[in-house]
Structure formats: structure tokens, C-alpha cells
Design a protein around this motif. Sequence first.
Motif, PDB file in Angstrom:
ATOM      1  N   TRP A   1     -26.185  32.597  33.412  1.00 32.08           N
ATOM      2  CA  TRP A   1     -25.817  32.902  34.895  1.00 32.08           C
ATOM      3  C   TRP A   1     -24.755  34.096  34.823  1.00 32.08           C
ATOM      4  N   SER A   2     -23.862  33.972  33.912  1.00 39.57           N
ATOM      5  CA  SER A   2     -22.702  35.086  34.012  1.00 39.57           C
ATOM      6  C   SER A   2     -23.373  36.473  33.771  1.00 39.57           C
ATOM      7  N   TYR A   3     -24.487  36.517  32.926  1.00 39.72           N
ATOM      8  CA  TYR A   3     -25.111  37.799  32.673  1.00 39.72           C
ATOM      9  C   TYR A   3     -26.000  38.369  34.010  1.00 39.72           C
ATOM     10  N   TYR A   4     -26.378  36.975  34.542  1.00 39.68           N
ATOM     11  CA  TYR A   4     -27.203  37.532  35.745  1.00 39.68           C
ATOM     12  C   TYR A   4     -26.349  37.896  36.866  1.00 39.68           C
ATOM     13  N   GLY A   5     -24.858  37.272  37.044  1.00 38.22           N
ATOM     14  CA  GLY A   5     -24.144  37.831  38.255  1.00 38.22           C
ATOM     15  C   GLY A   5     -23.809  39.149  37.962  1.00 38.22           C
ATOM     16  N   GLU A   6     -23.362  39.417  36.646  1.00 36.08           N
ATOM     17  CA  GLU A   6     -22.793  40.657  36.151  1.00 36.08           C
ATOM     18  C   GLU A   6     -23.706  41.810  36.571  1.00 36.08           C
ATOM     19  N   SER A   7     -24.948  41.457  36.131  1.00 37.15           N
ATOM     20  CA  SER A   7     -25.876  42.767  36.363  1.00 37.15           C
ATOM     21  C   SER A   7     -26.201  42.615  37.636  1.00 37.15           C
ATOM     22  N   ALA A   8     -26.102  41.918  38.601  1.00 42.29           N
ATOM     23  CA  ALA A   8     -26.245  41.957  40.059  1.00 42.29           C
ATOM     24  C   ALA A   8     -25.201  42.810  40.793  1.00 42.29           C
ATOM     25  N   VAL A   9     -23.672  42.400  39.993  1.00 51.05           N
ATOM     26  CA  VAL A   9     -22.510  43.279  40.283  1.00 51.05           C
ATOM     27  C   VAL A   9     -22.766  44.736  40.242  1.00 51.05           C
ATOM     28  N   ASN A  10     -23.060  44.829  38.875  1.00 50.18           N
ATOM     29  CA  ASN A  10     -23.385  46.128  38.231  1.00 50.18           C
ATOM     30  C   ASN A  10     -24.347  47.235  39.113  1.00 50.18           C
ATOM     31  N   TYR A  11     -25.252  46.553  39.737  1.00 53.96           N
ATOM     32  CA  TYR A  11     -26.350  47.073  40.373  1.00 53.96           C
ATOM     33  C   TYR A  11     -25.696  47.989  41.638  1.00 53.96           C
ATOM     34  N   ILE A  12     -24.925  47.111  42.318  1.00 55.68           N
ATOM     35  CA  ILE A  12     -24.270  47.097  43.503  1.00 55.68           C
ATOM     36  C   ILE A  12     -22.988  48.393  43.520  1.00 55.68           C
ATOM     37  N   GLU A  13     -22.116  47.939  42.336  1.00 55.40           N
ATOM     38  CA  GLU A  13     -21.213  48.695  42.277  1.00 55.40           C
ATOM     39  C   GLU A  13     -20.757  49.662  41.019  1.00 55.40           C
ATOM     40  N   GLY A  14     -21.660  49.429  40.004  1.00 52.70           N
ATOM     41  CA  GLY A  14     -21.491  50.147  38.768  1.00 52.70           C
ATOM     42  C   GLY A  14     -20.716  49.394  37.744  1.00 52.70           C
ATOM     43  N   ARG A  15     -20.860  49.856  36.338  1.00 54.33           N
ATOM     44  CA  ARG A  15     -20.228  49.123  35.147  1.00 54.33           C
ATOM     45  C   ARG A  15     -18.554  49.075  35.485  1.00 54.33           C
ATOM     46  N   ARG A  16     -17.755  50.052  36.423  1.00 55.45           N
ATOM     47  CA  ARG A  16     -16.506  49.871  36.212  1.00 55.45           C
ATOM     48  C   ARG A  16     -15.858  48.563  36.541  1.00 55.45           C
ATOM     49  N   ILE A  17     -16.718  47.639  37.255  1.00 57.85           N
ATOM     50  CA  ILE A  17     -16.062  46.334  37.669  1.00 57.85           C
ATOM     51  C   ILE A  17     -16.694  45.347  36.916  1.00 57.85           C
ATOM     52  N   ASN A  18     -17.320  45.368  35.923  1.00 56.89           N
ATOM     53  CA  ASN A  18     -17.948  44.497  35.135  1.00 56.89           C
ATOM     54  C   ASN A  18     -17.065  43.571  34.514  1.00 56.89           C
ATOM     55  N   ARG A  19     -15.695  44.146  34.097  1.00 56.61           N
ATOM     56  CA  ARG A  19     -14.709  43.366  33.324  1.00 56.61           C
ATOM     57  C   ARG A  19     -13.987  42.562  34.434  1.00 56.61           C
ATOM     58  N   PHE A  20     -13.832  43.093  35.724  1.00 53.86           N
ATOM     59  CA  PHE A  20     -13.274  42.309  36.715  1.00 53.86           C
ATOM     60  C   PHE A  20     -14.225  41.209  37.137  1.00 53.86           C
ATOM     61  N   TYR A  21     -15.475  41.242  36.839  1.00 55.26           N
ATOM     62  CA  TYR A  21     -16.459  40.318  37.341  1.00 55.26           C
ATOM     63  C   TYR A  21     -16.113  38.940  36.346  1.00 55.26           C
ATOM     64  N   ARG A  22     -16.090  39.504  35.121  1.00 58.21           N
ATOM     65  CA  ARG A  22     -16.100  38.532  33.917  1.00 58.21           C
ATOM     66  C   ARG A  22     -14.777  37.673  34.114  1.00 58.21           C
ATOM     67  N   ILE A  23     -13.814  38.378  34.466  1.00 54.50           N
ATOM     68  CA  ILE A  23     -12.398  37.533  34.562  1.00 54.50           C
ATOM     69  C   ILE A  23     -12.409  36.750  35.958  1.00 54.50           C
ATOM     70  N   LEU A  24     -12.983  37.160  36.808  1.00 53.07           N
ATOM     71  CA  LEU A  24     -13.367  36.365  38.146  1.00 53.07           C
ATOM     72  C   LEU A  24     -14.186  35.193  37.800  1.00 53.07           C
ATOM     73  N   TYR A  25     -15.051  35.482  36.798  1.00 52.38           N
ATOM     74  CA  TYR A  25     -16.041  34.243  36.560  1.00 52.38           C
ATOM     75  C   TYR A  25     -15.574  33.315  35.947  1.00 52.38           C
ATOM     76  N   ILE A  26     -14.466  33.752  35.080  1.00 49.68           N
ATOM     77  CA  ILE A  26     -13.801  32.870  34.040  1.00 49.68           C
ATOM     78  C   ILE A  26     -12.897  31.869  34.671  1.00 49.68           C
ATOM     79  N   VAL A  27     -12.190  32.628  35.653  1.00 49.33           N
ATOM     80  CA  VAL A  27     -11.027  31.932  36.664  1.00 49.33           C
ATOM     81  C   VAL A  27     -11.850  30.697  37.546  1.00 49.33           C
TER      82      VAL A  27
END
Length: 455
Positions: A367-393
Motif C-alpha cells: 500500500w505504500s506504493y499505491y499511495g505514493e503513485s496516487a500522490v505522484n499523479y496529483i502533485e508529481g514526483r517532487r513530493i514522493n520523499r515527503f509522502y514516504r516520510i509521512l507514511y513512516i511516521v
Amino acid sequence: MDTINDFFLTLSSFLWGWPMIILLLGTHVFLTFRLRIPQRKLFTGILLSVKKDDKAQGDVSQFGALATALAATIGTGNIVGVATAVALGGPGAVLWCWLTGIFGMSTKYAEGLLAVKYRVRGEDGRTYGGPMYALERGLGLKWLAVLFAVFTGLASFGIGCTVQANSIALLASETFGIPEWIVGIFICVLTASVILGGVKAIARVCTVLVPFMALLYIVGCIVILIMNGNYVWPALELIVRSAFNPSAAGGGFVGATVMMAARYGIARGLFSNESGMGSAPIVAAAAQTRNPVRQALVSSTGTFWDTVVICALTGIVLVSSILAYPDITYADGAALTKVAFSKIPYVGAPLLAFGILTFAFSTILGWSYYGESAVNYIEGRRINRFYRILYIVALFFGSIINLDIIWNIADTMNALMAIPNLVALLLLSGVAARETKKYLWGNRLDEEMEEEQQS
């Protein structure tokens, strides 16, 4: 908070009620016949899933994509969820769950096909796809594609993240006495070591973890069935009879009805294999495949393994255990599962604990990949790392807090994901039928499709 929780509980109950069940099951049946019963090619799909094809376009192998999808779908629902369906709907719920898996294979097939058909290759060389791209590029419904991505991103923090971390923390605390906050830190570190490497790292881990954990769980089920040998055939007969006449089960199931058996069995099957939800095609789009149909066949095997095999085995284990040990209390699904596995001397309880732990962790990765792909579709790769950190927290907080409201929000988001995806599946069923006729029924599985670049 109680008001918010009640709102999402009511909304979730409505969304996962009969309208959604009928819509999903109807889509399964419609696509089965629209695509000329692609389930007939199950063994072809299994062979393709383990065949390496370095010449094909994509980011991960077909088996890697399948393993990642299975990582997200094979979860605690396969163990405890089936038991809950049996407890609430009677033994007949197992048959309805199994039938849902059989027909759901065609929907998972269509999802995988459309994911590859409408995927794009970005300027970074990576492959992107899923229902949001099918909605935008196949139907021109950009707004609906964005809605799907939003629902997927939100759902990833629920069912794929916090609730799984909570399940692991509670089990570790109850079984081994480890404080939940320590478990939370361990989960965060372990997850970070994988997901920060992107989809290739996730696929590598899932390729090893998923077959191992699934095989170990299946072996455990087979051992129980051997122990319950004299009750296996009666259990199968009872499952079939009570699917249409629940009173045949007797005992505490006398109050069950055909509608209850069907509702809980179908709902558990749908929720377990995620056919129609739109999650699995996100990773299917990243597969190295020559054409959409090859990956579609591989994707369909995911529903087969998840529901037709694992959920069915779990159901037979539970029903045969109820017959073998009449003193078992089956009002509580979780308790029923624990009692059934505890009958294996010495290793039964640890085996169940290990199964739940690994199933939950694999779901976190998928599901981490599903969520990252969804966020990437909306905002682009620039926030991928932010999403991963938020997911881990979020994993840490999920380990230490009460999650009743999170469960209800997650269930709601999962149902809302399904609606745009089903729109794409139904409106693009003609495309899926043409591709299937060309590559599958036209015996052209080895031909390559032309890949498109993202604009």
C-alpha cells in the motif's frame, strides 16, 4: 470524535452494503462473459508470472508486480476476516467467498489490461499507470481520475498503514509482551529500509516474502486439515448445503439466512482480493510485459491465490474445526481462528502469529506504493520523499493509538476508490474485449505493444 466516528461508520456500512456488493459482483459476472471467460487461461497466467522477459518494457518483473499486489491483498482479512464471515453468515459464507474469487478473476484481469494499455513512461524513464490514467487517457475524465487518486492516497494511510501497524503492535504486545511503542519504532525502521528504495526495492522484498509467508500459512492449513481428516468432507458438504440453507448448519447458525451467508461471504471475498477496488492495477502498470493481455493474465492469478486458494483453505479449516471440536466458540471470528490453529501441537499459535505479522507487514509495503503513485499523479514526483516520510511516521502513531475511527475512515475510502475504478472498467470494457480478442483469443501473446511517452 464520537460524532465523526459515527458518521464514517454509517457511511462505510452504507457503501459496503448491498448496493456495492451488487455493483462489484455484477461487474465480475459481466466482465467474465464480456471477455469470454478469461479464467480458462489461469494456468497460462501462472506460467507467465514466473517467466522472465528482460526485453519487455517496464520497471519490475511480472512476478515482482504480482508479488507486490499480493503483498497488499494477502492480509489479516484472509485469516481473521474469513472467520468473521463464518461466525456471522455461517459455513455457507465460505462458498460465496470462493465464488466471488472465481468471478473476480475476470475483473482483476481487466484492471491489469487497462493499466498496461493506458500506462505512460515519464521523462524520468519510470512507468506510471493505474485507474487514474485509464480514466484520464481512456475516457477523458480527469476530474474522476483525481478523485480516485485522492481516495487512494487517503486509504493508504488507513487500511495499508496505521491499521496494519496496530495489528502488529497489539499481537506482539499480547504474545511476546513487547511494548507497543518499541514495536512501532521497529516497524518504522524496517519499512523505511524498503520503501525509500522505491518500487524496485518493494518488489524485490515482496518477491521473497510473499511466496514464503503464503506457503508457510498454506502448510499450516494442510496440517490442520490432516488432523481434521474425518471432518473435511462433511465440512465441504456443510459449506455447500448451508450456502443455500443455513439452518442445515445447526447449532448457533440456526438464525442465519441465505442473505446473511451471501452478504458476509461476498463482502469478505470482495474486500480480501480487492478485485474492482483499483489498487492492484497501479503496480501491474509497472510490470515488464510485451502487451496488456500478458500482464492481465498474471494479474488475474492474484485473485486466484488470494481468495480461491488461501481464503477457501482458511474457510475449510475453520468449518472442519467446528465439526471436530464442538466446544469451539465461533461467535468471535478472531477467537475461532486462534482456537483452530492452537490444535497444532507446539507450533500452531506461533505459526498463526507469524502469519498475521508477515501478512500485515507485506500489506504495509504494497500500500505504500499505491499511495505514493496516487500522490505522484496529483502533485508529481517532487513530493514522493515527503509522502514516504509521512507514511513512516503514521506507522508509529498507528502502533500506539486506538484506531476505531481510522478503520471506519479507511473502509469508506476503499469503497470510494472502487466507484471511479468500476466506471473505467465498465465504460472501457469494449477496449478490454478488443485487446483480449487480439492478443489472447488471436494467439498473439508474444507480440509487443507500442509504448507511449508522457507529455
